[in-house]
Write a protein that holds these residues in place. Structure first.
Motif, mmCIF file in Angstrom:
data_model
loop_
_atom_site.group_PDB
_atom_site.id
_atom_site.type_symbol
_atom_site.label_atom_id
_atom_site.label_comp_id
_atom_site.label_asym_id
_atom_site.label_seq_id
_atom_site.Cartn_x
_atom_site.Cartn_y
_atom_site.Cartn_z
ATOM 1 N N ILE A 277 0.898 -1.158 -0.011
ATOM 2 C CA ILE A 277 0.040 0.072 -0.092
ATOM 3 C C ILE A 277 0.995 1.314 0.160
ATOM 4 O O ILE A 277 1.765 1.537 0.890
ATOM 5 C CB ILE A 277 -0.749 0.093 1.393
ATOM 6 N N VAL A 278 0.817 2.040 -1.107
ATOM 7 C CA VAL A 278 1.855 3.196 -1.208
ATOM 8 C C VAL A 278 0.885 4.595 -0.853
ATOM 9 O O VAL A 278 -0.042 4.856 -1.304
ATOM 10 C CB VAL A 278 2.302 3.489 -2.626
ATOM 11 N N LEU A 279 1.466 5.229 0.028
ATOM 12 C CA LEU A 279 0.866 6.608 0.487
ATOM 13 C C LEU A 279 2.080 7.552 0.579
ATOM 14 O O LEU A 279 2.607 7.586 1.538
ATOM 15 C CB LEU A 279 0.348 6.402 2.032
ATOM 16 N N GLY A 326 -3.016 1.926 -3.982
ATOM 17 C CA GLY A 326 -2.761 3.577 -4.106
ATOM 18 C C GLY A 326 -3.422 4.091 -2.903
ATOM 19 O O GLY A 326 -4.669 4.056 -3.099
ATOM 20 N N GLY A 327 -2.724 4.750 -2.028
ATOM 21 C CA GLY A 327 -3.360 5.608 -1.058
ATOM 22 C C GLY A 327 -3.578 6.938 -1.455
ATOM 23 O O GLY A 327 -2.543 7.643 -1.877
ATOM 24 N N THR A 328 -4.798 7.639 -1.409
ATOM 25 C CA THR A 328 -5.041 8.920 -1.468
ATOM 26 C C THR A 328 -4.168 9.765 -0.537
ATOM 27 O O THR A 328 -4.355 9.465 0.474
ATOM 28 C CB THR A 328 -6.449 9.249 -1.947
ATOM 29 N N LEU A 329 -3.875 10.999 -1.128
ATOM 30 C CA LEU A 329 -3.116 11.979 -0.044
ATOM 31 C C LEU A 329 -4.139 12.683 1.009
ATOM 32 O O LEU A 329 -4.984 13.229 0.190
ATOM 33 C CB LEU A 329 -2.278 12.818 -0.830
ATOM 34 N N PRO A 330 -4.126 12.502 2.186
ATOM 35 C CA PRO A 330 -5.132 13.052 3.122
ATOM 36 C C PRO A 330 -4.891 14.691 3.093
ATOM 37 O O PRO A 330 -3.841 15.296 2.550
ATOM 38 C CB PRO A 330 -4.841 12.654 4.387
ATOM 39 N N GLU A 358 -4.053 2.569 -12.506
ATOM 40 C CA GLU A 358 -2.942 2.140 -12.998
ATOM 41 C C GLU A 358 -2.671 1.357 -11.727
ATOM 42 O O GLU A 358 -1.720 0.252 -11.739
ATOM 43 C CB GLU A 358 -1.788 3.219 -13.390
ATOM 44 N N TYR A 359 -2.971 1.794 -10.512
ATOM 45 C CA TYR A 359 -2.841 0.977 -9.235
ATOM 46 C C TYR A 359 -3.873 -0.216 -9.467
ATOM 47 O O TYR A 359 -4.964 -0.213 -10.021
ATOM 48 C CB TYR A 359 -3.061 1.722 -8.046
ATOM 49 N N ASP A 360 -3.520 -1.190 -8.798
ATOM 50 C CA ASP A 360 -4.459 -2.313 -8.689
ATOM 51 C C ASP A 360 -5.800 -2.172 -7.869
ATOM 52 O O ASP A 360 -6.749 -2.696 -8.266
ATOM 53 C CB ASP A 360 -3.799 -3.703 -8.033
ATOM 54 N N ALA A 361 -5.646 -1.256 -6.737
ATOM 55 C CA ALA A 361 -6.681 -0.777 -6.053
ATOM 56 C C ALA A 361 -6.493 0.316 -5.433
ATOM 57 O O ALA A 361 -5.313 0.811 -5.413
ATOM 58 C CB ALA A 361 -7.051 -2.087 -5.003
ATOM 59 N N VAL A 362 -7.237 0.957 -4.775
ATOM 60 C CA VAL A 362 -7.421 2.427 -4.189
ATOM 61 C C VAL A 362 -7.590 2.254 -2.988
ATOM 62 O O VAL A 362 -8.793 1.698 -2.394
ATOM 63 C CB VAL A 362 -8.165 3.486 -4.874
ATOM 64 N N ALA A 363 -7.073 2.887 -1.890
ATOM 65 C CA ALA A 363 -7.231 2.986 -0.499
ATOM 66 C C ALA A 363 -7.613 4.568 -0.336
ATOM 67 O O ALA A 363 -6.404 5.421 -0.315
ATOM 68 C CB ALA A 363 -6.412 2.523 0.649
ATOM 69 N N ASP A 364 -8.579 4.905 -0.215
ATOM 70 C CA ASP A 364 -9.110 6.483 -0.321
ATOM 71 C C ASP A 364 -9.244 6.926 1.116
ATOM 72 O O ASP A 364 -10.026 7.347 1.847
ATOM 73 C CB ASP A 364 -10.681 6.638 -0.999
ATOM 74 N N PHE A 365 -7.834 7.179 1.555
ATOM 75 C CA PHE A 365 -7.466 7.934 2.911
ATOM 76 C C PHE A 365 -8.088 9.476 2.920
ATOM 77 O O PHE A 365 -8.448 9.860 3.859
ATOM 78 C CB PHE A 365 -5.977 7.730 3.065
ATOM 79 N N ASP A 366 -7.962 9.919 1.710
ATOM 80 C CA ASP A 366 -8.468 11.527 1.797
ATOM 81 C C ASP A 366 -9.926 11.732 2.226
ATOM 82 O O ASP A 366 -10.379 12.211 2.956
ATOM 83 C CB ASP A 366 -8.070 12.038 0.186
ATOM 84 N N ARG A 367 -10.795 10.630 1.533
ATOM 85 C CA ARG A 367 -12.266 10.841 1.913
ATOM 86 C C ARG A 367 -12.445 10.164 3.118
ATOM 87 O O ARG A 367 -13.452 10.738 3.765
ATOM 88 C CB ARG A 367 -13.091 10.108 0.706
ATOM 89 N N ALA A 368 -11.826 9.302 3.753
ATOM 90 C CA ALA A 368 -11.886 8.804 5.123
ATOM 91 C C ALA A 368 -11.642 9.725 6.239
ATOM 92 O O ALA A 368 -12.337 9.677 7.216
ATOM 93 C CB ALA A 368 -10.991 7.591 5.243
ATOM 94 N N LEU A 369 -10.543 10.846 5.942
ATOM 95 C CA LEU A 369 -10.325 11.586 6.672
ATOM 96 C C LEU A 369 -10.704 13.131 6.679
ATOM 97 O O LEU A 369 -10.775 13.700 7.418
ATOM 98 C CB LEU A 369 -8.651 11.663 6.855
ATOM 99 N N VAL A 409 -6.405 -6.764 -0.403
ATOM 100 C CA VAL A 409 -4.959 -6.789 0.109
ATOM 101 C C VAL A 409 -4.530 -8.588 0.474
ATOM 102 O O VAL A 409 -3.571 -8.804 0.754
ATOM 103 C CB VAL A 409 -4.495 -6.061 1.295
ATOM 104 N N THR A 410 -5.644 -9.333 0.463
ATOM 105 C CA THR A 410 -5.483 -10.553 0.844
ATOM 106 C C THR A 410 -5.836 -11.497 -0.187
ATOM 107 O O THR A 410 -5.562 -12.639 -0.053
ATOM 108 C CB THR A 410 -6.663 -10.882 1.873
ATOM 109 N N SER A 411 -6.710 -11.042 -1.376
ATOM 110 C CA SER A 411 -7.160 -11.964 -2.575
ATOM 111 C C SER A 411 -6.011 -12.077 -3.443
ATOM 112 O O SER A 411 -5.123 -11.373 -3.502
ATOM 113 C CB SER A 411 -8.369 -11.418 -3.319
ATOM 114 N N ARG A 412 -5.807 -13.607 -3.935
ATOM 115 C CA ARG A 412 -4.616 -13.889 -4.841
ATOM 116 C C ARG A 412 -5.149 -13.324 -6.119
ATOM 117 O O ARG A 412 -6.352 -13.446 -6.531
ATOM 118 C CB ARG A 412 -4.326 -15.415 -4.908
#
Length: 413
Positions: A277-279, A326-330, A358-369, A409-412
């Motif tokens: 997970i890249v942030l 990809g983690g969005t920038l908070p 381009e990322y396999d998935a997104v973790a939307d930290f911006d919207r979470a915070l 992050v857990t599925s193959r």
């Protein structure tokens, strides 16, 4: 395009490790249990540390938490930034009591190629022999390192958000904590704990928001810690490869090598890595406003330059068959180094992360915070603010962990 090509070429050329590490005791492969990203020795005013002077007839005791269960353990040591060989005289691992004390019946001496001591070459690493010490997921462990001679400047990790203890003389087998009269909030030479058995490891890679600045000292409430708690039942380890102040595109004397250089060592070389997970990127934006020595060099960066840096990380991960999220920038409006230009770059990078596919998935930290009130757009929700309008509070770190879709992050593949 030249920038992108050079970043990718640099990543491809870097070695994954300085030396092969031994196989697990049970014949299986090692999985990550805990890790930290190492930095060159430096003095920082906000986190005083022992890295520049190093150690001389000192024992250093460090408490860590494994994110998965196992029966056999080994530690990894790094002398990545040493200018001379590092002589470790002795080491042990145990289960902690209170403070620097450990539970007497749990102390296990550590060996290296069956020797109590080891010399780690300048720029190199070493792994201990396997030791049997059954642990549960989310259980703490205490590692004690003894340096009989002078080490010189120490490879370390600045912002540990956890207490390290120092004592004079050999305290490797000492269960008590009374001899450990000095403390630090940094880590020294210890770069990893591995647990026997093949495990699909998640590496959280980033800057101080991944590192956990604003979390509670010694409480394991950073976002990677909370994510590890969510994943504990599945047996999926989570390793924290954050470095406070780190950037995508520029090195720093205080904040580590840039992400495009350290990614292979700190993320892709971790045992059993399956997902990263890249942030990263907020400091590239902020430091254009910072004239301190630690921020140098501090060029003004564009969204396209940051995106090219992220693309280099994505290609390096995919070349190894590693999933990359990809983690969005908070939000950071109201923080000391906020600028309207910086906010426009953040928004553009986040739009690309969300929609670029381009990322396999997104973790939307911006919207979470983010504060949902339109009158406070671009700001952290007050309940999630540690106080500087930039770094999350423990509640904010929990919200970040909750924003990660566990299936990504857990599925193959």
């Amino acid at each position: 395009m030249r920038v992108k090509a050079s970043l990718i070429a640099l990543l491809a050329a870097l070695p994954l490790a300085t030396a092969p590490l031994p196989a697990a005791a049970d014949g299986g492969r090692w999985g990550g249990g805990w890790a930290t990203a190492v930095q060159q020795p430096t003095a920082t005013p906000w986190f005083p540390n022992w890295s520049q002077q190093g150690f001389d007839n000192h024992s250093v005791r460090q408490v860590i938490r494994t994110s998965v269960a196992g029966t056999h353990l080994r530690i990894r040591l790094s002398n990545a930034y040493g200018t001379a060989p590092l002589r470790l005289t002795g080491a042990s691992i145990a289960k902690p009591a209170i403070g620097a004390a450990v539970r007497p019946g749990t102390i296990r001496p550590l060996t290296f190629a069956r020797s109590a001591s080891v010399t780690v070459p300048a720029g190199g690493q070493a792994a201990s022999d396997p030791v049997r010490l059954p642990v549960r997921a989310l259980e703490q462990l205490t590692v004690t390192l003894y340096f009989q001679g002078t080490t010189g400047p120490a490879t370390f990790h600045s912002i540990a958000m956890a207490t390290s203890y120092r004592a004079k003389g050999d305290q490797v087998r000492d269960a008590g904590g009374a001899a450990f009269t000095e403390t630090s909030l940094s880590r020294y030479y210890l770069s990893g704990l591995d647990v026997s058995g093949r495990k699909d490891t998640v590496v959280t890679f980033g800057d101080s928001i991944t590192d956990g600045y604003g979390a509670t000292n010694d409480a394991d409430d950073r976002y990677p810690d909370r994510l590890a708690e969510r994943l504990a039942a599945s047996g999926t380890p989570v390793l924290n490869a954050g470095i406070g102040g780190n950037r995508v595109l520029n090195d720093s004397a205080c904040f580590g090598e840039k992400a495009t250089v350290r990614f292979r060592r700190d993320a892709l070389a971790q045992p059993g890595v399956r997902t990263v997970i890249v942030l990263e990127g907020i400091n590239d934006i902020l430091f254009a406003q910072d004239t301190s020595a630690c921020a140098a060099p501090n060029p003004r960066v564009s969204a396209n330059e940051l995106i090219d840096g992220h693309r280099a990380l994505i290609r390096a991960a995919k070349s190894r068959g590693v999933r990359v999220v990809g983690g969005t920038l908070p939000p950071f409006k109201g923080s000391a180094l906020y600028s309207e230009y910086g906010e426009s770059v953040r928004q553009a990078v986040n739009h690309w992360i969300r929609t670029g596919a381009e990322y396999d998935a997104v973790a939307d930290f911006d919207r979470a915070l983010a504060n949902p009130d339109p009158r406070h757009a671009g700001e952290l929700l007050p309940a999630y603010d540690s106080g500087d309008r930039l770094h999350p509070s423990p509640a904010g770190y929990q919200a970040m962990a909750d924003a990660v879709d566990l299936s990504t992050v857990t599925s193959r593949r």
